[in-house]
Design a protein around this motif. Structure first.
Motif: not given
Length: 93
Positions: A4-5, A42-45, A50-52, A74-76
């Motif tokens: 999740r970014v 803010g944005n979340t995806a 690999e896609a992220v 932030q990357l989780n």
């Protein structure tokens, strides 16, 4: 592995979306991600690693080229048990 970014680009403009914010939205919406939530502050995806990571690379490069002066990111790593909870689910926190 699922990731999740969450990110924002600056500078902010409350009257009109700056070019870098429009580019960020275009990059994320065009990526092969499972869940995308784009908002004014803010944005979340979410998606496979690999896609992220590919989307984050494009996001950083293209928003900087479009005038972003700061990108907060932030990357989780998500636990596989949150697969069906989508963006904003409580799992993985």
């Amino acid at each position: 592995m699922r990731l999740r970014v969450e990110f924002t680009t600056e500078p902010f403009d409350l009257d009109e979306a700056p070019a870098h914010a429009v580019v960020a939205r275009e990059v994320i919406e065009a990526a092969e991600l499972d869940a995308v939530d784009v908002g004014p502050f803010g944005n979340t995806a979410e998606g496979g690693s690999e896609a992220v990571l590919t989307a984050v690379d494009a996001l950083l490069r293209r928003t900087l080229e479009s005038g972003a002066t700061r990108i907060s990111l932030q990357l989780n790593v998500l636990d596989e048990s949150v697969l069906d909870e989508g963006v904003g689910g409580e799992g993985g926190k």
